[in-house]
Design a protein around this motif. Structure first.
Motif, PDB file in Angstrom:
ATOM      1  N   SER A  48      10.970   4.026 -14.694  1.00 34.40           N
ATOM      2  CA  SER A  48      10.718   5.156 -13.920  1.00 34.40           C
ATOM      3  C   SER A  48       9.418   4.358 -12.717  1.00 34.40           C
ATOM      4  CB  SER A  48       9.962   6.342 -14.345  1.00 34.40           C
ATOM      5  OG  SER A  48       9.596   7.116 -13.581  1.00 34.40           O
ATOM      6  N   ILE A  49       9.720   4.714 -11.429  1.00 36.25           N
ATOM      7  CA  ILE A  49       8.868   4.138 -10.496  1.00 36.25           C
ATOM      8  C   ILE A  49       7.713   4.849 -10.017  1.00 36.25           C
ATOM      9  CG2 ILE A  49       8.683   2.685  -8.346  1.00 36.25           C
ATOM     10  CD1 ILE A  49      10.897   1.758  -9.837  1.00 36.25           C
ATOM     11  N   GLY A  50       6.553   4.342  -9.936  1.00 34.03           N
ATOM     12  CA  GLY A  50       5.350   5.019  -9.245  1.00 34.03           C
ATOM     13  C   GLY A  50       4.647   4.328  -8.441  1.00 34.03           C
ATOM     14  N   THR A  66       4.404   0.506  -9.422  1.00 32.02           N
ATOM     15  CA  THR A  66       4.408   0.281 -10.813  1.00 32.02           C
ATOM     16  C   THR A  66       5.684   0.606 -11.378  1.00 32.02           C
ATOM     17  OG1 THR A  66       3.075   0.431 -12.865  1.00 32.02           O
ATOM     18  CG2 THR A  66       3.128   2.321 -11.473  1.00 32.02           C
ATOM     19  N   LEU A  67       5.816   0.543 -12.736  1.00 36.88           N
ATOM     20  CA  LEU A  67       7.069   1.077 -13.441  1.00 36.88           C
ATOM     21  C   LEU A  67       6.835   1.136 -15.033  1.00 36.88           C
ATOM     22  CD1 LEU A  67       8.525  -1.654 -14.804  1.00 36.88           C
ATOM     23  CD2 LEU A  67       9.671  -1.749 -12.744  1.00 36.88           C
ATOM     24  N   ALA A  68       7.410   2.292 -15.572  1.00 37.05           N
ATOM     25  CA  ALA A  68       7.313   2.457 -16.990  1.00 37.05           C
ATOM     26  C   ALA A  68       8.810   2.463 -17.533  1.00 37.05           C
ATOM     27  CB  ALA A  68       6.563   3.737 -17.140  1.00 37.05           C
ATOM     28  N   ALA A  69       8.944   1.912 -18.717  1.00 34.16           N
ATOM     29  CA  ALA A  69      10.158   2.109 -19.225  1.00 34.16           C
ATOM     30  C   ALA A  69      10.383   3.487 -19.774  1.00 34.16           C
ATOM     31  CB  ALA A  69       9.985   1.298 -20.682  1.00 34.16           C
ATOM     32  N   GLY A  70      12.052   3.752 -19.714  1.00 34.17           N
ATOM     33  CA  GLY A  70      12.278   5.169 -19.800  1.00 34.17           C
ATOM     34  C   GLY A  70      12.293   6.132 -18.829  1.00 34.17           C
ATOM     35  N   ARG A  71      12.708   7.226 -19.010  1.00 34.03           N
ATOM     36  CA  ARG A  71      12.798   8.091 -17.741  1.00 34.03           C
ATOM     37  C   ARG A  71      11.825   9.026 -17.668  1.00 34.03           C
ATOM     38  NH1 ARG A  71      16.289   5.636 -14.597  1.00 34.03           N
ATOM     39  NH2 ARG A  71      18.322   5.540 -15.632  1.00 34.03           N
ATOM     40  N   ILE A  72      10.834   8.737 -18.643  1.00 31.89           N
ATOM     41  CA  ILE A  72       9.694   9.834 -18.552  1.00 31.89           C
ATOM     42  C   ILE A  72       8.502   9.504 -17.119  1.00 31.89           C
ATOM     43  CG2 ILE A  72       9.243  10.495 -20.799  1.00 31.89           C
ATOM     44  CD1 ILE A  72       7.616   7.838 -21.069  1.00 31.89           C
ATOM     45  N   ASP A  73       8.149  10.407 -16.645  1.00 33.83           N
ATOM     46  CA  ASP A  73       7.030  10.397 -15.597  1.00 33.83           C
ATOM     47  C   ASP A  73       6.114   9.464 -16.330  1.00 33.83           C
ATOM     48  OD1 ASP A  73       4.757  10.979 -14.281  1.00 33.83           O
ATOM     49  OD2 ASP A  73       6.234  11.994 -13.113  1.00 33.83           O
ATOM     50  N   PRO A  74       5.734   8.187 -15.548  1.00 31.52           N
ATOM     51  CA  PRO A  74       4.903   7.326 -15.969  1.00 31.52           C
ATOM     52  C   PRO A  74       3.119   8.039 -16.201  1.00 31.52           C
ATOM     53  CG  PRO A  74       6.185   6.407 -14.465  1.00 31.52           C
ATOM     54  CD  PRO A  74       6.399   7.653 -14.389  1.00 31.52           C
ATOM     55  N   GLY A  75       2.944   9.001 -15.539  1.00 28.64           N
ATOM     56  CA  GLY A  75       1.788   9.567 -15.756  1.00 28.64           C
ATOM     57  C   GLY A  75       0.943  10.038 -14.526  1.00 28.64           C
ATOM     58  N   THR A  76      -0.304  10.376 -14.489  1.00 29.18           N
ATOM     59  CA  THR A  76      -0.934  11.007 -13.293  1.00 29.18           C
ATOM     60  C   THR A  76      -0.782   9.979 -11.957  1.00 29.18           C
ATOM     61  OG1 THR A  76      -2.583  10.552 -14.963  1.00 29.18           O
ATOM     62  CG2 THR A  76      -3.060  12.115 -13.278  1.00 29.18           C
ATOM     63  N   GLY A  77      -0.541  10.713 -11.143  1.00 29.30           N
ATOM     64  CA  GLY A  77      -0.369  10.214  -9.772  1.00 29.30           C
ATOM     65  C   GLY A  77       0.544   9.278  -9.505  1.00 29.30           C
ATOM     66  N   GLY A 131       5.599  17.366   4.926  1.00 31.11           N
ATOM     67  CA  GLY A 131       4.366  16.446   5.065  1.00 31.11           C
ATOM     68  C   GLY A 131       4.276  15.476   3.857  1.00 31.11           C
ATOM     69  N   ALA A 132       5.594  15.222   3.125  1.00 30.33           N
ATOM     70  CA  ALA A 132       5.417  14.164   1.916  1.00 30.33           C
ATOM     71  C   ALA A 132       6.643  13.720   1.914  1.00 30.33           C
ATOM     72  CB  ALA A 132       4.734  14.861   0.537  1.00 30.33           C
ATOM     73  N   VAL A 133       6.485  12.325   1.322  1.00 28.41           N
ATOM     74  CA  VAL A 133       7.868  11.676   1.030  1.00 28.41           C
ATOM     75  C   VAL A 133       8.688  12.167  -0.071  1.00 28.41           C
ATOM     76  CG1 VAL A 133       8.858   9.395   0.596  1.00 28.41           C
ATOM     77  CG2 VAL A 133       6.872   9.694   1.913  1.00 28.41           C
ATOM     78  N   VAL A 134      10.007  12.450   0.292  1.00 29.84           N
ATOM     79  CA  VAL A 134      10.763  12.923  -0.979  1.00 29.84           C
ATOM     80  C   VAL A 134      10.741  12.511  -2.230  1.00 29.84           C
ATOM     81  CG1 VAL A 134      13.128  14.166  -1.644  1.00 29.84           C
ATOM     82  CG2 VAL A 134      12.176  14.208   0.736  1.00 29.84           C
ATOM     83  N   ASP A 135      10.898  11.089  -1.907  1.00 30.12           N
ATOM     84  CA  ASP A 135      11.216  10.311  -3.393  1.00 30.12           C
ATOM     85  C   ASP A 135       9.883  10.081  -3.975  1.00 30.12           C
ATOM     86  OD1 ASP A 135      13.966   9.301  -3.121  1.00 30.12           O
ATOM     87  OD2 ASP A 135      13.071   9.265  -1.077  1.00 30.12           O
ATOM     88  N   PHE A 136       8.576  10.006  -3.182  1.00 27.98           N
ATOM     89  CA  PHE A 136       7.539   9.734  -3.949  1.00 27.98           C
ATOM     90  C   PHE A 136       6.316  10.706  -3.259  1.00 27.98           C
ATOM     91  CE2 PHE A 136       9.483   5.470  -3.292  1.00 27.98           C
ATOM     92  CZ  PHE A 136       9.266   4.871  -4.525  1.00 27.98           C
ATOM     93  N   PRO A 137       6.351  11.941  -3.893  1.00 28.14           N
ATOM     94  CA  PRO A 137       5.637  13.288  -3.339  1.00 28.14           C
ATOM     95  C   PRO A 137       4.265  12.901  -3.078  1.00 28.14           C
ATOM     96  CG  PRO A 137       7.096  13.594  -5.343  1.00 28.14           C
ATOM     97  CD  PRO A 137       7.045  12.485  -5.189  1.00 28.14           C
ATOM     98  N   ALA A 138       3.733  11.908  -3.910  1.00 27.80           N
ATOM     99  CA  ALA A 138       2.178  11.553  -3.691  1.00 27.80           C
ATOM    100  C   ALA A 138       1.893  11.037  -2.443  1.00 27.80           C
ATOM    101  CB  ALA A 138       1.898  10.438  -4.831  1.00 27.80           C
ATOM    102  N   VAL A 139       2.814  10.530  -1.641  1.00 23.80           N
ATOM    103  CA  VAL A 139       2.766   9.815  -0.454  1.00 23.80           C
ATOM    104  C   VAL A 139       2.608  10.903   0.613  1.00 23.80           C
ATOM    105  CG1 VAL A 139       3.363   8.006   0.952  1.00 23.80           C
ATOM    106  CG2 VAL A 139       3.561   7.815  -1.258  1.00 23.80           C
TER     107      VAL A 139
END
Ligand SMILES: Nc1ncnc2c1ncn2[C@@H]1O[C@H](COP(=O)(O)OP(=O)(O)O)[C@@H](O)[C@H]1O
Ligand SMILES: [Mg+2]
Lengths: 304, 352
Positions: B335-337, B274-285, B247-255
């Motif tokens: 990293s894309i969010g 949105t995007l953030a530099a680096g490979r780190i998870d950009p944050g909540t949600g 029930g969720a999108v593989v690449d974007f689990p929040a969706v």
């Protein structure tokens, strides 16, 4: 000499150079030369005959005279003939318009093969000479055994043949038919190319088909109407074949007189004077028609 | 009962079906926009309403009355033509008076109403000019006055702003919107310009090849486009082939999506990413695939990125730009969010 006449733009050098560069004029040069040599010069020569004394086929040098013109203008016969030329031409021209407009309108409403057939039908009379068509009217309108009278008598509509031939009626009928294509063609071009959205706008504003026709279609075709009127009036007013053939031996118009004086009577002076009167009055009438047309059509000159 | 109802209108020219079962209803006083690419049948539909086109099948009702068989001159439907179709041989005032004269209104009344109509469109002093002496914007206002003076039930406008330059267009759009609101005339606009549709209408009907793809208020269409065609026609959108699991999108689990597991398409607008530099998870949600910046362009308030995130097409991401911020260089790892998962649409794979 005014200031404008000596301003730099008018200096001969400039003028010549402008003519050399003036692309607008040069393409017309062959036609202009042709017209000057084969139309304007002969016409001037012919007209000149009316203002010199001719003695045994020779122009008597240095003998300019207005006497023949004066004589012609004081001749009530000339005025009667001019009047007949005029009213016959006017009636015939108006009839031509009334007959041509529906044909041109119908053409603009048809499509495909019907349109082509109509165009052929309009143009095809031009393939036979006016002389032949005038003779055809002779057969149609002629005495007891002419097609019209014969049919009407057979049907019992009339007992005695109608006297159409050798009257104004025959001349007007023949002229109208023969000149019809010259009225149809300008109308047809304009009506076929007109902007149909204007008619839709008129419908949308609540106008019926008839109102739209008279308030939008006809006014928009005024330039073509007056072009046709000027053209057909000029050729009707100066036509001598039709009056001669369908008007009979005792019938004459100004144009017929020009022909008879020049070719039959061989009085070139009188012929030339009458031709001058015919030509100048024709010019005046055509000018008047064009002027009235442009007055009615003043909106087309309105620009920001 | 809606004021205008069109029921399954079908119209073909030769073999080409220009209108393929169009149904539409417009409430009284509302402004509907027909939006679609050129040649999709917008003008034909409008002309059907005005009575210039006779549909092969279907019905047209205005105020509950079937007008399908009524000739155009008996319909109370004002039509503003694409290039205005003003009568060039009549002055501005005569153009506006035309419909009243046809209705045989008394002279003083005509004069009065024409003057008022010209005032409404601010053309009072130009009544004696000919259309050729007016600018494009003035001509358009004459065309509108000519129709409004008759107080029609319905106002139809076919790409009314096309012939105007950009600046004039904007002011005419707002003017017309105000005018229609004031007079409360049910109106249908045609346009192929999406921003015009967003700005002018209560409802937008997106057309493609003779059918409606979606009919909804402009923001609803923007936020919840029915399919990729609508999403890309109104605003911009990324159409991503994705997988669904649990029930969720593989690449974007929040969706999340109420669809069976398997392949699907995800519609997500660039400004919802949105995007953030680096490979780190950009944050909540914000959770999404890693990517590499392909191209970046700063446009003052925003930065437009194209990012290679493993999808067939580059991902388009629009982020707000802080003063002094410089875009990330091409080749930077990011990293894309997703900002608002609820604003994403998951649809069947391959929907056009
Ligand atoms: N009178 C007509 N005859 C033939 N084809 C037409 C006619 N009117 C429109 N079409 C065709 O119908 C299609 C839709 O046209 P139209 O309604 O003008 O599209 P739009 O206004 O959305 O650009 C186009 O492919 C056009 O060529
Ligand atoms: Mg169109």
């Amino acid at each position: 000499m005014t200031a404008a006449a000596i301003s730099p733009g008018r200096r001969p050098g400039r003028l010549v150079r402008r003519m050399l560069h003036g692309g607008g004029f040069w393409p017309a040069l062959p036609a202009v030369l042709f017209l000057i040599v084969f139309l304007v010069l002969p016409m001037l020569t012919l007209l000149a005959f009316g203002f010199v004394t001719i003695d045994r086929g020779r122009i008597v040098g240095d003998s300019f005279t207005l006497q023949p013109l004066w004589a012609a203008l004081n001749d009530t016969l000339v005025w009667r003939l001019t009047w007949r030329s005029f009213y016959v031409a006017v009636i015939s021209t108006v009839m031509t318009l009334l007959l041509a407009y529906p044909v041109a309108y119908l053409y603009s409403q048809t499509k495909g093969i019907w349109r082509t057939l109509m165009l052929v039908a309009v143009i095809s009379p031009l393939l036979t000479s006016a002389l032949v068509r005038a003779y055809a009217w002779l057969v149609i309108l002629g005495g007891r055994r002419g097609i019209v009278n014969h049919t009407l008598i057979q049907l019992g509509v009339i007992d005695e043949p109608l006297r159409i031939l050798n009257t104004d009626y025959a001349v007007i009928i023949g002229m109208t038919q023969i000149h019809l294509p010259f009225m149809i063609l300008p109308l047809l071009a304009v009506l076929a190319e007109r902007d149909r959205r204007l008619e839709e706008a008129s419908f949308n504003l609540g106008a019926s088909r008839a109102e739209t026709f008279f308030k939008v279609v006809v006014p928009m075709s005024v330039p073509a109407i007056f072009a046709g009127l000027a053209l057909v009036f000029a050729i009707s007013y100066t036509n001598f074949i039709v009056p001669q053939l369908l008007g009979g031996g005792n019938y004459a118009t100004l144009a017929v007189q020009v022909y008879e004086q020049t070719v039959v009577v061989l009085d070139w002076t009188r012929g030339a004077v009458l031709a001058a009167i015919l030509l100048s009055s024709s010019f005046a009438f055509v000018f008047l028609i064009v002027w009235v047309g442009s007055r009615i059509n003043r909106w087309s000159e309105a620009r920001a | 009962m809606p004021h205008i109802v069109m029921e399954s209108i079908i119209k073909s020219y030769g073999d080409v079906r220009v209108l393929d079962g169009c149904s539409l209803s417009v409430e009284k006083g509302q402004v509907m926009t027909l939006l679609g690419p050129s040649g999709c049948g917008k003008t034909t539909l409008l002309r059907t309403l005005a009575g210039f086109v006779e549909p092969d099948a279907g019905r047209v009702l205005v105020g509950g009355i079937d007008i399908t068989a009524l000739p155009p001159n008996r319909r109370s439907v004002g039509y503003v033509f694409q290039n205005y179709a003003l009568f060039p041989h009549l002055t501005v005032a005569e153009n506006v008076a035309y419909g009243l004269k046809v209705r045989r209104r008394p002279g003083p009344e005509i004069k009065d109403r024409v003057a008022r109509a010209l005032d409404i469109v601010s053309l009072g002093p130009l009544g004696d000019r000919y259309p050729a002496q007016l600018s494009g914007g003035q001509q358009q206002r004459v065309a509108i006055a000519r129709v409004l003076v008759l107080e029609p039930d319905v106002l139809l406008l076919d790409e009314p702003f096309n012939a105007l330059d950009a600046k004039l267009r904007l002011s005419m759009q707002t003017e017309l919107r105000k005018l229609i609101e004031r007079l409360g005339i049910t109106s249908i606009f045609v346009t192929h310009d999406q921003s015009e549709a967003m700005m002018l209408s209560d409802q937008v009907a997106v057309m493609r090849a003779g059918t409606f793809e979606q009919v909804a208020p402009p923001l609803a269409i923007y936020d919840r486009p029915a399919n990729p065609f609508v999403a890309t026609f109104i605003g911009r959108a990324n159409i991503l082939p994705v997988g669904l699991r649990a029930g969720a999108v593989v690449d974007f689990p929040a969706v999340v999506a109420e669809r069976p597991d398997g392949p699907a398409d995800l519609i997500v607008r660039p400004e919802n990413l949105t995007l953030a530099a680096g490979r780190i998870d950009p944050g909540t949600g914000q959770s999404g695939p890693p990517g590499t910046v392909l191209f970046a362009i700063a446009q003052g308030p925003t930065i437009e990125y194209e990012v290679d995130a493993g999808f067939p097409e580059p991902l388009r991401v629009t982020v707000n730009r802080r003063s002094g911020e410089v875009p990330l260089a091409a080749g930077s790892p990011v990293s894309i969010g997703v900002i608002d998962p609820a604003a994403c649409r998951v649809i069947e794979r391959g929907t056009p």
